[in-house]
Structures are given as structure tokens and as C-alpha cells.
Write a protein that holds these residues in place. Structure first.
Motif, mmCIF file in Angstrom:
data_model
loop_
_atom_site.group_PDB
_atom_site.id
_atom_site.type_symbol
_atom_site.label_atom_id
_atom_site.label_comp_id
_atom_site.label_asym_id
_atom_site.label_seq_id
_atom_site.Cartn_x
_atom_site.Cartn_y
_atom_site.Cartn_z
ATOM 1 N N ILE A 37 6.468 21.882 16.727
ATOM 2 C CA ILE A 37 6.447 20.835 15.924
ATOM 3 C C ILE A 37 5.506 19.707 16.404
ATOM 4 O O ILE A 37 5.371 19.207 17.270
ATOM 5 N N HIS A 38 4.598 19.297 15.356
ATOM 6 C CA HIS A 38 3.633 18.518 15.239
ATOM 7 C C HIS A 38 3.347 17.438 14.423
ATOM 8 O O HIS A 38 3.652 17.689 13.272
ATOM 9 N N LEU A 39 3.837 16.172 14.864
ATOM 10 C CA LEU A 39 3.695 14.951 13.801
ATOM 11 C C LEU A 39 2.627 13.972 14.265
ATOM 12 O O LEU A 39 2.270 13.816 15.226
ATOM 13 N N ALA A 40 2.201 13.538 12.978
ATOM 14 C CA ALA A 40 0.724 12.818 12.989
ATOM 15 C C ALA A 40 1.073 11.586 12.062
ATOM 16 O O ALA A 40 1.603 11.621 11.041
ATOM 17 N N GLY A 41 0.465 10.536 12.304
ATOM 18 C CA GLY A 41 0.191 9.390 11.494
ATOM 19 C C GLY A 41 1.300 8.729 11.221
ATOM 20 O O GLY A 41 2.407 8.685 11.803
ATOM 21 N N GLY A 42 1.212 7.642 10.123
ATOM 22 C CA GLY A 42 2.436 6.746 9.844
ATOM 23 C C GLY A 42 2.468 5.710 10.738
ATOM 24 O O GLY A 42 3.494 5.136 11.188
ATOM 25 N N ASN A 43 1.302 5.524 11.670
ATOM 26 C CA ASN A 43 1.544 4.362 12.658
ATOM 27 C C ASN A 43 1.710 2.945 12.246
ATOM 28 O O ASN A 43 2.562 2.221 12.773
ATOM 29 N N LYS A 44 1.414 2.825 10.883
ATOM 30 C CA LYS A 44 2.088 1.518 10.432
ATOM 31 C C LYS A 44 3.155 1.563 9.485
ATOM 32 O O LYS A 44 3.670 0.545 8.800
ATOM 33 N N ARG A 83 -0.930 5.158 7.314
ATOM 34 C CA ARG A 83 0.105 5.230 6.198
ATOM 35 C C ARG A 83 0.658 6.502 5.477
ATOM 36 O O ARG A 83 0.901 6.657 4.682
ATOM 37 N N THR A 84 0.324 7.693 6.420
ATOM 38 C CA THR A 84 0.548 8.928 6.014
ATOM 39 C C THR A 84 1.051 9.445 7.003
ATOM 40 O O THR A 84 0.635 9.696 8.275
ATOM 41 N N VAL A 85 2.452 10.154 6.781
ATOM 42 C CA VAL A 85 3.269 10.975 7.680
ATOM 43 C C VAL A 85 2.815 12.400 7.662
ATOM 44 O O VAL A 85 3.118 12.912 6.358
ATOM 45 N N VAL A 86 2.369 12.866 8.589
ATOM 46 C CA VAL A 86 2.011 14.474 8.378
ATOM 47 C C VAL A 86 2.762 15.448 9.440
ATOM 48 O O VAL A 86 2.577 15.183 10.629
ATOM 49 N N LEU A 87 3.488 16.215 8.697
ATOM 50 C CA LEU A 87 4.345 17.050 9.819
ATOM 51 C C LEU A 87 3.481 18.541 9.498
ATOM 52 O O LEU A 87 3.115 18.890 8.732
ATOM 53 N N TRP A 88 3.566 19.080 10.872
ATOM 54 C CA TRP A 88 2.711 20.622 11.057
ATOM 55 C C TRP A 88 3.654 21.131 11.900
ATOM 56 O O TRP A 88 3.833 20.866 12.959
ATOM 57 N N HIS A 119 0.980 -1.166 0.221
ATOM 58 C CA HIS A 119 -0.044 -0.030 -0.044
ATOM 59 C C HIS A 119 0.704 1.291 0.051
ATOM 60 O O HIS A 119 1.959 1.282 0.673
ATOM 61 N N PRO A 120 0.421 2.258 -0.698
ATOM 62 C CA PRO A 120 1.028 3.432 -0.887
ATOM 63 C C PRO A 120 1.603 4.073 0.695
ATOM 64 O O PRO A 120 0.732 3.832 1.633
ATOM 65 N N LYS A 121 2.729 4.585 0.575
ATOM 66 C CA LYS A 121 3.055 5.379 1.794
ATOM 67 C C LYS A 121 3.358 6.972 1.468
ATOM 68 O O LYS A 121 3.976 7.150 0.439
ATOM 69 N N ARG A 122 2.499 7.641 2.338
ATOM 70 C CA ARG A 122 2.430 8.863 1.940
ATOM 71 C C ARG A 122 3.259 10.112 3.076
ATOM 72 O O ARG A 122 3.310 9.538 4.014
ATOM 73 N N MET A 123 3.171 11.068 2.509
ATOM 74 C CA MET A 123 4.088 12.273 3.411
ATOM 75 C C MET A 123 3.164 13.612 3.080
ATOM 76 O O MET A 123 3.261 14.071 2.138
ATOM 77 N N ALA A 165 10.268 6.205 7.272
ATOM 78 C CA ALA A 165 9.078 5.948 7.194
ATOM 79 C C ALA A 165 8.215 5.513 6.113
ATOM 80 O O ALA A 165 7.656 4.541 5.817
ATOM 81 N N VAL A 166 8.705 6.532 5.015
ATOM 82 C CA VAL A 166 8.123 6.181 3.559
ATOM 83 C C VAL A 166 9.230 5.568 2.685
ATOM 84 O O VAL A 166 9.009 5.762 1.519
ATOM 85 N N ASP A 167 9.766 4.638 3.247
ATOM 86 C CA ASP A 167 10.699 3.946 2.470
ATOM 87 C C ASP A 167 11.912 4.705 1.638
ATOM 88 O O ASP A 167 12.263 4.204 0.547
ATOM 89 N N VAL A 168 12.355 5.664 2.235
ATOM 90 C CA VAL A 168 13.321 6.253 1.643
ATOM 91 C C VAL A 168 14.686 6.246 2.540
ATOM 92 O O VAL A 168 14.711 6.969 3.713
#
Lengths: 836, 451
Positions: free
Chosen positions: B395-402, B374-379, B38-42, B431-434
Motif C-alpha cells: 500500500i502506497h499513499l501519496a499527496g493530499g498534503n494540504k 490537493r490530490t489523494v492518490v492510493l496505489w 480549490h478542488p479536492k481530488r482522489m 481528506a476530500v471532505d466526505v
């Protein structure tokens, strides 16, 4: 620029070995230089302390081998200027000892430069800046198109010119936008053969409503009636491209003593919308009465004016629209304390007419310049196409297009013709590709084959003084190889500077030289200066700058760039930078500064008297506002500006963990006034004091000039609140003025002892000192900046002796500005013959 | 002007705008849904002028005092999250969000508070060693995985364009001196993302692209010959140009290949593309919705969103606090005057919009979880309120738990615990495979973020 105590320029990680030296220069180093450093420098710049992050206990004689030229040049400069060792040191070396050291360094530098150590690697190929790009297209196709809005912004860095190779980078997004622009340009430049439909509009206003004050055909200074001429004329129908003509019949109703009323026409989005993007169409100064109305005519390109996109209303697409609005820009400093429109000048607009595109001659001249008339077109289309490409590309590339180049573009033409069918369409696409070729986008560099040095020189000269491509005369001279003749170069330099296009150069150069742009974004404290920014119609509320009206701030930028232009035009001496007998003003700005007798909105040289407390650059609003906080003067910003822009020092940034001096941008009035205390804070810490002792005194003499650039030796008491004009409290403006007098009671101290100089009292003292004692320094700074701008690269220690030679030449002309530019253009460095 | 059919097509397709296509397109790779995983997003998002952090120097809450209920920090002490009035919109997302205190980019220090926003997504040392910005985190990810979607990345903002030095209006940079203009008009973004052929037939589009490729070929040829005539230093500059043309060529090739894939079906229910700045909530949510739709349709996996720029005085963003809260002053004034009543409410309003986006992702099932998994969200922003100090970003980070990230804590990096913000970037990229080991001034991964 040249650095003094600069963290950036002195490689602090540079550890050189302290070994035995065997050369002659090394012997002298051991005998003269090293002991000097040990005795006078290492205490503060050594293992224990590294003030300014400079260390000298570890230098060696490697200069001879051309090592670290920049570092040595800096050491030389601080010694020569006397900045180091610091004047407060008890044991200062005598002049002879310093002289011996500076002589050793200078000899070594000269040798290193001659041997080509640390050779110059600045590339000459660099893309055009957005400014140069737009100008070049203008001169190529014959009319101005607004194109830079669509391009990524060029980088800016305070006190740096951005026309260097390291700033002018290029990426796919940039090329994408170039491609969009190129197609847009060719769509405008080449028209279809059949005459297009002409769109027209007309609106009239009658003298209705005079019984209630102003007629509907009148525009007042403050506020207008609904449906009056001030609302202008809406357009629902216009071509997507082409020249327009707007005619206006106008006159002015002038109160006694007023000679004229400035009219400006703008066109763009409707002013009631949220964005209000507009562009000026033209201006006029009306001194004719309604009995003798004048018909004014303005022309422009319709593509350059913002439009409001038509919305969908109940499934119907509404047409796009534009609005033409006449504005009365009269401002004599009178504040609006009620609706006194009838006592002020008014403009009468009888009618406005719009027509586009202009088709009196079809196809238009700019089209025929590209697709020129020729029998070849019928008899030998291929030869004609090749000739069209050759002519256009040769101008676009600023040198003759080669046969191979013409071939490639002809291939493109043949590739697209089958689908695009007509010659016009196919040529648009083909020539658009010329405009995204590197030969067009990059500065012309001699390559020994298709481009010789003469063409490179012609371009360098025209991009220096016009910010645009060479014209026909320059190209012909280059073709004849005539530009190496110093007489020809001088004559061309003067010719280019006399041309109106040189204003582009002056503006672009001055904005970057003095880092002026920031003055537009300093948030002015509206509690303290309730009247400065705004345009308010009726009533007395605070307002903000309206994007569709020029404000005092805009005029201030014009003041500064126009002033520099006037200095060049007059070939004035460099001391005028510091102080001059004239100011460059229009009426609103003159009113702001308190200079009387200036009428009209056009700028002109106004003779100054000492009570005006103006003259030179230091007291111009653009600089005082840009280097203030919007609430208060800021002695440190102003000191940095003076040292960077005028004296040519490179002032290091403060350490990052230092809190800002004043937190007053938009802050409360009382907080904004405690700068003196904040300054004192700096002297508590040794680390701050080292730099600020050399910096702050330069800013103190500016203290009599407030945050909106006015002479104001009195300030409110600590903690005093200043309220804006209020009709109930103050009655009228005279009452408000009386109120302000009770608030502004404290005299500001503007006395400081400048580093290596006397005590100066206020601006007059500072100017006198600079003119007398620092003229050569100021001349060198200006010459270096002009040279750096003209070459499109930063200067290095390798340029030191070339600069020295130019300075000597310039000194024989008393550092007159126009002569200085001629000297630069004649120099081997500029001509690219240095070392050849 | 008579618009030629192919002209429009190609314009649409080639228009870079904020949609950057990454290189290289691997040959022979099947395009849509190229992998079974599944896609990994940011998403990297930014708000300006800092956040309210009273009771303590540099925005670090004073341990002696009770926590301020309106502080941007949800709680005073590091550890499991508890929420105050400002952060309460995130309470339902507790297992999906983390706060990081004491982080910043050293490269931004000397830029000053406002201008350090330029390097928020890049960490570039713009004052010192670099004169211009460097590549941003989203573009690094797009370079690695962007070829798997129709668009490699999506660059959005609320003011559009690139802005200029110290006043950026985009978060994304392809590399030094190559800012990517952000797009800010909802309708235009929607059209570029989801209606790229502007109503033209696929065959027509392909024919136009083919000719485009031939023209670019010819341009390449002659640019090469120009390059060969120049000196060594100058060749480097022309190489920049050649690379740009090459990437346009690859874009044409890529667009052409994607014409073989059907365009995604978009559920536009509730999407208001007419939203204007006059209604900030409607507009900001529309921008978030567009990111959501792009992610949901796998049109792109990497996005940046500059919610507010640090130089908004010329735009409607300047009035946002007025429109939203009735605050009498510019939005920026809040950062300086720090009125107790408005500061917290303004932060909270921003939190509500961001929480709306996170919640939408969380409410969308995907595989064994939801999209937020599957979405890493930086705010965040590049400074706290106080003096716009460029230290201690919110700095607030959300998501990407899987994707290997864990949440639910406030992490604190004050004093000698300090690490570069770039460490978090390394972990986000991983986390997004880089598989990068470093980013900007990083000293390693952010172990606190990892499950």
C-alpha cells in the motif's frame, strides 16, 4: 447446496436460551434429544471446542416454533448420513438412539414447514441473466446478435447458479447498456424501405507453387506459404448491419486412411494484430477431392463480427476492415516434428465470395414480422402503429400487452415521430423502449391483473429448458390455461428438451453446476506439458493458446456439456454421472485420451472399453484440469469438486491464513510434484485434520489422472526436471517418447479409504463405490440443483418435503434424467401451486 | 444505416461507460467552479499479482536480515523513508509519499489472492455476508461531491469492462451487484471527457436531451404501475429498476445543465491517444495523462484506475513484463517464480510510471501549492507475491498534503498493531471532505496518516 460442517450455514453467533420447555415437543426434547447431544456431540461442539464452528450445547426445542430451520436441517442430515458422530469415535450411539433424535427433528421440521415458520421471502421478480437476455432477443427478432459483450458481466460464484434475485441486480450502468443494445437491436431488426447497396468481394487462389510443396490454394495442418489461401480474404467494404452470405469452393487432399478434413471459417480482426478477435462463421467436413470441388454457403449477421478500425495514415482515414479466414482444424494427435504437411490432410480453397446485405427479399422477413404488411398502414396509420406496438410488446413481455401499455408506447412514438420523420425510424426508437422496460428485462411474474399464473408458468418452463422466451405453442397453451394439466406439462417438457434450444440450457446449467469455467484459466505448465496447449506452425517451440483456434481445452468443455445433454436425451439413469459406457468425443479429444477410431471434429457418443479408463464425469478433462494446478493433480480441489458437484455437500472454505497447498501455478516442474508432502502437512495440525480427514480421501483416487486430464499412473521422481521436445537432443518424437519413459518411473498411490466407506483403489474403485452406495445421494443432489436452477432461487429447509416427494417419484423411474426434469416441471413447487 | 444527428449526440451523452454521474444534482447550484475553495481530488489505482517482498514471511521483512535492495518496501523498519532500488523513483517525492505495511481487507481473506483484487476499493465481505460487491471508495466520494464537476467520477482500466466475480476489471462499484465498467481506450476516454457533443451544436444537443427526458418520464410511469401490481418482495426488485431510470433522468438533466458551461480547453501536447499495449510505457503514461487532464481541467475529481487486472491472461497485460523487460514468461509468472533479477525490475518499472504521474501533479502549481497537495492518490495491490496470500497488501499513499495528510514514513501494522486497511480509506475520504466515520470493516480513522 446442503451443508455439512459449513461455517456459512450454521449461525455460530446463534445463542438460544436454555430454558424450561413446556410443550410436548419440548418434553421429548428434554428426554431424548438434549441427553443425546450431551453424550455424543458437546465434547467437540460445545463450550470447550467448536469444531467447524458448530455448537450444540446451547440448542433448545425452539424448532417447534420454526426457529433456525437451516441449522436443524443440517443436524438432521449429518445424523442421517452417519457423518456425525465421527466414525472414529469410540463410543458411537446405536441406530435406535440416532433414529429417535432424527425422528424428533424431522417431525418438528415438517410441522414448522406446514405452519409456514420462517416464511419464504425470495423475490420472484429478477432481471434476465445476460445469457437469457441475448437468447430472448434472438427469439424475439429472429436472428442472433452478440449483445452480452456490451453488458457488465453477470456475477459468478463457484457451485452457485447466478439466476437468483440476489445475484441479478440492476444499476444505471446496466440500464445504459441495455439502452445502447436496444437501439442496436432495432437498427438491425427494422430496415429502411429502399434496397441498400450490396457489398461484394471475391478472391481466388491458383495451384501455383506445387514444385515447392504445397500450392497456394492449399492449407496445411502445420504452417502455410505466404499469400496462400490460409491468409483468407480481407474485406474493406461491408454494410454496418445486415445478413451476409459467404460462399467457398473447397475440397480436400487426403492421405490414405483419412476420411475427411474439418474446415472452419472465421471472420474478424486480422490475425497478425495484437487482439485477434474473431468469430466462427461455420464449419464443414470435407471428404471430396479437388476433382470434385464443393461450394459451401454460410450465412450470418455482419454486426456480430469484430472489425479492425481503419487508422489515419498521413491525414487519410483508412476504411475499417475484416478478414475471412479458412482454417484446417485436423488434429489426430500427431505431433509436428518437422514440416510434414504433405503427409497430412490438406484443404484446397479455390475461391471465397462475400456478399452483404442479402437482399433477395426486401424488406427481409424479420422486418415484416414487426412492420407487417397490412392495408391498415395506409388507411389508418394510428391503428396500424398501435397494432405493431401491441404485437411486438406482447411477445417481448411474454404475455398480452395491456391497453395502458400500448397507449404509453404510442405516446413515445408520437413524441419522436416529428424529428425522426419516417415510421421505420420512429418505430425503431419506440420498440427500443419496449426492450428497456421492466416487463421485458424482468422475469414474468403473475400479478393477478395483466399477467396470470399460466403466463408465468410458460415463461418459467421456457427459461428453464431454453434459457429464452416461450414460443407460440407455449403462449397459446398458457392463453387457454392448459399448463396445469400434468400430461400437457410432460408433453411440453419433452418437446422443449427435444428442441435445439435446450442445448443452451444444458450448457449454462452444466457450466455452473460443476463450476467448469475455471478450467479455461488454469495456467498449464508448459515445461511439463509442452504439447498440450499450443498451435505451432513450423518448428518446435512452445506456444500458447491462440484465441482464434479451438484447443483441446475448448473441446473438453464441449465434451462435458455435450455429455450431460446426451444423458438427458437418452433419459439415462443418474449413475451415468459417475460412470457411463460411452464418452462424448471428437477426433482431437479422442486422440488426447488415446481412444482410436474417431474421425472428424463433430462430437458423438463413442462406446468405451475398460482400458480407456473413461466414462462418467469424474475422468473428464474439464474437471481434472479445472481442479488441478496446471502442473499436477490436486487431490483437494478434486475432492472439493466431488463433494460439492456430485455429492451435494457444501464444503467450507479453508481459514484465510492457511498457505495455499501448492504454489505451483506456473511454478517450476520439480516443486509441483511434492503434493503428497504438502498433504501430510495438513495432518499435523488438529484444526486442519478435522476437515481434511473427511476431504482428502475423496481426492486420492483421482491421482492417476494428471493435470491435463490424461490417465498417467507414473510420475517423475521427486525433483526430476522434464524437458520439452528438442530436435537436437531427442532426434524425433519416438526419441522424445523414450526419454519421457526414463523420467516417468514412479508409480502413484491412489488408494484411500473413503469416509464411511471401504478402501478404494484408484478411479475404478471409487466409481464402483459411488454407483453402488451413493446413488441416492447423487440423485438428490442433481434433483436439487435442477430444481434450484429452474426456480431461480436457492432451496431452503422449507423445500425439504417437496424435494422428498419428487425424489420418491424420481426413484420409481430409477432416477432417469429426462424423467427427473419432467417430475420437477410437474411439481407444485415449480407450478407455483405449493401450499395453495 | 443513416445516423440521425440527435441519435449520435444522445448516445454519446448517455453512454455510461466509465463516466458515472452522481446523484443528486442539487437544484440551483451554479455548476463549474461552484465553490471558491480549490478542488479536492482522489485517485485509487491498482496493480496486480502483488509485489516482490523477499526475506521474510508474508512480505514482512525479517528484522534479523539487512533489507533487500529489490524489496517493494523501500526500507526495512517503520519510520522515515529511505529508498532502495525498487522504490527509488519516489525519492524526489519523498515528502509526498507514504508506505503502509500490514494492511488488508478482512473481506478479501477468504477470496484468495487473485480474487481479493475485486474488493480492493470496496472492502466487501464477498464470501461471507455479501454475495456481490459493495460500493467503492471513489463512488462514495463521487456521491458526495460529484455534482460539482461535469462528470462525477471516471472509471478507467487497462482491459476495460467489468470482468466477472473474482476476476474484476474495474475497481469501481456503485453498490451491490452494480460494477461500473472501466474504460481502457485512450481515444474513447478523451472523446467522452472532452468532446462529449461529438461535434454537434449545443442547441441540437439540448433538444435531443429534452426529448430523452420525456421518454424516460413515460417509462417511469408505466414501470411504477407495474411495481404496484406486484407483491411486496418483488417490488423491491422493480425499485432497483426505477432508481436506475431515475438516475438516467438525472443524468440527462445534468448533462443538459452542463451544456451551459463551456467545454474546457485541453493542452494535448505530448498526449498520444494512439498508444497501444505493445508499448506499455506509452500506454500506461497515456492513461495517467488522461487522469491528470481530467483533474487539471476539473472535469472530474474522483477517478479509479485498474492498471492491471488479476486475470490478464487473455490480454496483452499478460505480456507486459516481456515487452518491458524481455522477461521470458507471463507477467504473472514473476509473482510465483520470483526471479531475483526480474521481480525487482518489474516493480521498479511500475514505480517509475506511478512516480511520473505524481510528479506531473506536483509540477503543476495550484493556489498556494501544487495539484498533488490537493490530490489523494492510493496505489497498491491485494497481495504480496508469496502464494498470493490475501494479507499484507503493498500500500502506497501519496499527496493530499494540504488536505490534512502527512507523508514521508513507512508505517507498519504487524501483529497486535494490526488495523483494517479500511481505516486508511476513512481518512482518505475525510481528506476530500466526505465526513464518513466508517467504511467497510474500519475501526476508526488512520491517525498515522493525519498531519
Amino acid at each position: 447446496m446442503r451443508g455439512i460442517v459449513s461455517v456459512r450455514n450454521l449461525g455460530f453467533g446463534l445463542l438460544l436460551w436454555l430454558g424450561a420447555t413446556t410443550t410436548l415437543a419440548g418434553e421429548e426434547f428434554d428426554r431424548v434429544v438434549a441427553p443425546f447431544f450431551k453424550a455424543h456431540c458437546v465434547k467437540c461442539h460445545g463450550p470447550e471446542k467448536q469444531k467447524g464452528k458448530v455448537t450444540l450445547h446451547n440448542v433448545d426445542s425452539g424448532l417447534a416454533a420454526g426457529k433456525s430451520l437451516e441449522r436443524w436441517e443440517l443436524i438432521l442430515e449429518v445424523l442421517e448420513s452417519g457423518e456425525m458422530p465421527p466414525e472414529e469415535e469410540a463410543e458411537r450411539p446405536d441406530a435406535a438412539k440416532v433414529g429417535a433424535v432424527t425422528k424428533w427433528i424431522e417431525t418438528g421440521l415438517r410441522k414448522a414447514v406446514a405452519q409456514g415458520g420462517e416464511t419464504l421471502v425470495a423475490p420472484q421478480a429478477r432481471r434476465l441473466t445476460n445469457f437469457e437476455y441475448e437468447n430472448t432477443i434472438r427469439d424475439l427478432i429472429g436472428f442472433r446478435l452478440k449483445l452480452t459483450d456490451n453488458l457488465p458481466k453477470d456475477p459468478e460464484k463457484p457451485y452457485h447458479f447466478n439466476n437468483t434475485a440476489e445475484f441479478m441486480l440492476l444499476g444505471p450502468e446496466q440500464v445504459d447498456r441495455y439502452l445502447e443494445n436496444a437501439r442496436k437491436v432495432m437498427t438491425s431488426a427494422i430496415v429502411d424501405p429502399e434496397k441498400p447497396e450490396v457489398h461484394t468481394a471475391r478472391r481466388e487462389w491458383l495451384r501455383h507453387g506445387l514444385n515447392r510443396g504445397m500450392g497456394l490454394d492449399e492449407i496445411g495442418v502445420w504452417g502455410n506459404r505466404r499469400h496462400s489461401a490460409s491468409g483468407g480474404m480481407g474485406l474493406k467494404s461491408f454494410p454496418s448491419t445486415g445478413e451476409f452470405v459467404i460462399r467457398v469452393q473447397a475440397s480436400a487432399i487426403l492421405p490414405p486412411g483419412v476420411k475427411g478434413a474439418p474446415l472452419r471459417l472465421i471472420m474478424g480482426q486480422t490475425l497478425s494484430g495484437s487482439t485477434q478477435r474473431v468469430e466462427p462463421v461455420g464449419s464443414a467436413y470435407l471428404d471430396n477431392s479437388p476433382d470434385e470441388p464443393r461450394v459451401l454457403e454460410f450465412r450470418g449477421r455482419i454486426e456480430n463480427y469484430p472489425l479492425t478500425r481503419g487508422r489515419m495514415i498521413r491525414g487519410n482515414q483508412q476504411p475499417d476492415s475484416r478478414v475471412i479466414t479458412p482454417q484446417l482444424l485436423y488434429d489426430d494427435g500427431t505431433l509436428n516434428d518437422g514440416n510434414r504437411n504433405l503427409t497430412m490432410p490438406r484443404i484446397v480453397i479455390n475461391w471465397i465470395e462475400f456478399e452483404a446485405p442479402v437482399v433477395d427479399v426486401w424488406p427481409p422477413a424479420h422486418h415484416r414480422r414487426i412492420l407487417f404488411d397490412s392495408p391498415l398502414r395506409e388507411s389508418d396509420p394510428q391503428a396500424y402503429v398501435r397494432e405493431v406496438i401491441r404485437r411486438f410488446a406482447s411477445r417481448a413481455f411474454r404475455r398480452s400487452a395491456s391497453e395502458a401499455e400500448v397507449n404509453r408506447f404510442e405516446q413515445i412514438y408520437r413524441l419522436v415521430l416529428p424529428e425522426l420523420k419516417t415510421m421505420e425510424s420512429a418505430m425503431r426508437e419506440t420498440l427500443a423502449m419496449v426492450l428497456i422496460s421492466p416487463q421485458f428485462l424482468y422475469h414474468t411474474v403473475a400479478d393477478g391483473e395483466v399477467t396470470n399464473r399460466q403466463y408465468e408458468l410458460a415463461s418459467r418452463l421456457s427459461y428453464f429448458l431454453w434459457g429464452s422466451m416461450p414460443d407460440k405453442e407455449l403462449m397459446e397453451l398458457a392463453g387457454q390455461g392448459g399448463l396445469d394439466d400434468p400430461k400437457v406439462m410432460e408433453q411440453q417438457t419433452r418437446r422443449l428438451l427435444a428442441d435445439a434450444r435446450s442445448q443452451d440450457f444444458v450448457r449454462n446449467f452444466t457450466m455452473q453446476w460443476m463450476s467448469l469455467a475455471k478450467m479455461k484459466t488454469v495456467p498449464i505448465n508448459q515445461q511439463l506439458f509442452p504439447r498440450f496447449l499450443y498451435y505451432v506452425s513450423v518448428g518446435e517451440r512452445r506456444g500458447t493458446e491462440q484465441p482464434y483456434r479451438p484447443t483441446i481445452r475448448d473441446y473438453m468443455l464441449e465434451e462435458t456439456t455435450g455429455f450431460v445433454g446426451e444423458l438427458i436425451r437418452r433419459n439415462a439413469g443418474v449413475a451415468n454421472v459417475v460412470d457411463s459406457e460411452f464418452a462424448w468425443l471428437n477426433q482431437p479429444l479422442a486422440a488426447h485420451y488415446g481412444v482410436s477410431g474417431v474421425e472428424g471434429n463433430h462430437f458423438r457418443a463413442v462406446p468405451l472399453k475398460s482400458e480407456h479408463r473413461l466414462g462418467g464425469l469424474l475422468t473428464q478433462g474439464s474437471i481434472l484440469i479445472g481442479n488441478g494446478t496446471g502442473s499436477a493433480p490436486h487431490p483437494i480441489y478434486r475432492a472439493v469438486w466431488l463433494r460439492e458437484a456430485i455429492l451435494g455437500d457444501d464444503v467450507a472454505d479453508p481459514p484465510a491464513d492457511v498457505p495455499a497447498l501448492s504454489d505451483s501455478a506456473g511454478g517450476s516442474a520439480e516443486k509441483a510434484l511434492t503434493i503428497k508432502d504438502l498433504l501430510a502437512k495438513h495432518r499435523q495440525k488438529e484444526s486442519c485434520r478435522d476437515c481434511h480427514a473427511r476431504l482428502d480421501p475423496w481426492g486420492i483416487p483421482f491421482e492417476h489422472y494428471n493435470a491435463i486430464g490424461k490417465y498417467q499412473p507414473l510420475v517423475p521422481k521427486e525433483g526430476a526436471r522434464v524437458s520439452g521436445f528438442n530436435l537436437q537432443t531427442h532426434g524425433d518424437l519416438a526419441g522424445y517418447a523414450d526419454y519421457l519413459k526414463t523420467i516417468y518411473t514412479e508409480r502413484v498411490d491412489a488408494t484411500a479409504r473413503v469416509p464411511r466407506g471401504p478402501e478404494v483403489n484408484g478411479m475404478a474403485g471409487l466409481k464402483a463405490f459411488l454407483k453402488k452406495d451413493r446413488r441416492d445421494e447423487i440423485a438428490e443432489n442433481l434433483l436439487r440443483r435442477l430444481l434450484s436452477y429452474s426456480l431461480g432461487r436457492d432451496l431452503t429447509p422449507r423445500d425439504r418435503f417437496a424435494v422428498d416427494a419428487m425424489l420418491q417419484e424420481s426413484a420409481t423411474h430409477e432416477h432417469r434424467l429426462l424423467d427427473m426434469i419432467v417430475t420437477i416441471c410437474q411439481s407444485p413447487l415449480f407450478k407455483g401451486t405449493e401450499g395453495k | 444505416m443513416k445516423t440521425k444527428s440527435w441519435y449520435l449526440n444522445r448516445r454519446e451523452l448517455l453512454k455510461g461507460g466509465g463516466i458515472a454521474l452522481a446523484l443528486p444534482l442539487l437544484n440551483g447550484m451554479s455548476l463549474a467552479a461552484s465553490s471558491k475553495t480549490h478542488p479536492k481530488r482522489m485517485l485509487v489505482s491498482y496493480f496486480s499479482y502483488g509485489a516482490y517482498m523477499p526475506n521474510g514471511q508474508h512480505g514482512i521483512p525479517n528484522p534479523e536480515k539487512p533489507h533487500n535492495e529489490w524489496s517493494w518496501w523501500p526500507c526495512r523498519d517503520a519510520g522515515p523513508l529511505t529508498f532502495n532500488k525498487s522504490s527509488v523513483p519516489f525519492e524526489p517525492l519523498k515528502e509526498y509519499v507514504s508506505y503502509y505495511r500490514g494492511l488488508d481487507h478482512a473481506g478479501g481473506w477468504a477470496l484468495g489472492g487473485h480474487s481479493s483484487g475485486d474488493v480492493f476499493a470496496t472492502g466487501a465481505d464477498m464470501v461471507g455476508t455479501q454475495k456481490t460487491n459493495s460500493i467503492s471508495i471513489d463512488q462514495i466520494a463521487a456521491n458526495a461531491h460529484g455534482h460539482q464537476t461535469r462528470f462525477a467520477s471516471m472509471v478507467l482500466g487497462t482491459e476495460g469492462g467489468t470482468g466477472s466475480y473474482g476476476r474484476s476489471k474495474t475497481l469501481s462499484h456503485r453498490g451491490p451487484g452494480r460494477p461500473i465498467p472501466s474504460m481502457h481506450k485512450p481515444q474513447e476516454i478523451f472523446n467522452r471527457l472532452f468532446k462529449p457533443y461529438a461535434g454537434k451544436g449545443v442547441e441540437q444537443v439540448r433538444a435531443g436531451l429534452k426529448r430523452e427526458a420525456s421518454i424516460l418520464d413515460l417509462l417511469m410511469d408505466q414501470s411504477r404501475s407495474l411495481k404496484n401490481r406486484l407483491g411486496h418482495e418483488d417490488q423491491g426488485k422493480v425499485e432497483e429498476y426505477l432508481e436506475s431510470i431515475r438516475s438516467l433522468e438525472q443524468r440527462v438533466e445534468r448533462t443538459s445543465k452542463w451544456t451551459h458551461e463551456p467545454l474546457p480547453e485541453i493542452d494535448t501536447k505530448g498526449l498520444n491517444l494512439e498508444a497501444s499495449h505493445k508499448d506499455p510505457k506509452e500506454y500506461i503514461r497515456c492513461m495517467y495523462d488522461l487522469v491528470y487532464l481530467a483533474f487539471q481541467t476539473d472535469t472530474t475529481r474522483f477517478a479509479s484506475l485498474m492498471l492491471e487486472s488479476e486475470n490478464s491472461s487473455q490480454s496483452e497485460l499478460w505480456n507486459y513484463a516481456t515487452y518491458v523487460l524481455g522477461y521470458k514468461g507471463a507477467t504473472h509468472d514473476i509473482a510465483h517464480k520470483r526471479p531475483a533479477d526480474y521481480s525487482g525490475q518489474w516493480d521498479r518499472w511500475r514505480s517509475e510510471q506511478h512516480a511520473y504521474f505524481l510528479q506531473r501533479l506536483k509540477d503543476t502549481p495550484e493556489a498556494d501549492g501544487n495539484m498533488l497537495d490537493r490530490t489523494v492518490v492510493l496505489w497498491g495491490s491485494a497481495h504480496p507475491h508469496a502464494s498470493h496470500s490475501p494479507k499484507n497488501y503493498p500500500i502506497h499513499l501519496a499527496g493530499g498534503n494540504k488536505l490534512g495528510l502527512k507523508h514521508g514514513h513507512l508505517h507498519s501494522f504487524e501483529g497486535d498493531k494490526k488495523v483494517p486497511l479500511a481505516n486508511l480509506f476513512v481518512s482518505m475520504l475525510n481528506a476530500v471532505d466526505v465526513p464518513v466515520k466508517s467504511f467497510a470493516d474500519s475501526t476508526g480513522p488512520m491517525t498515522e496518516a493525519l498531519a
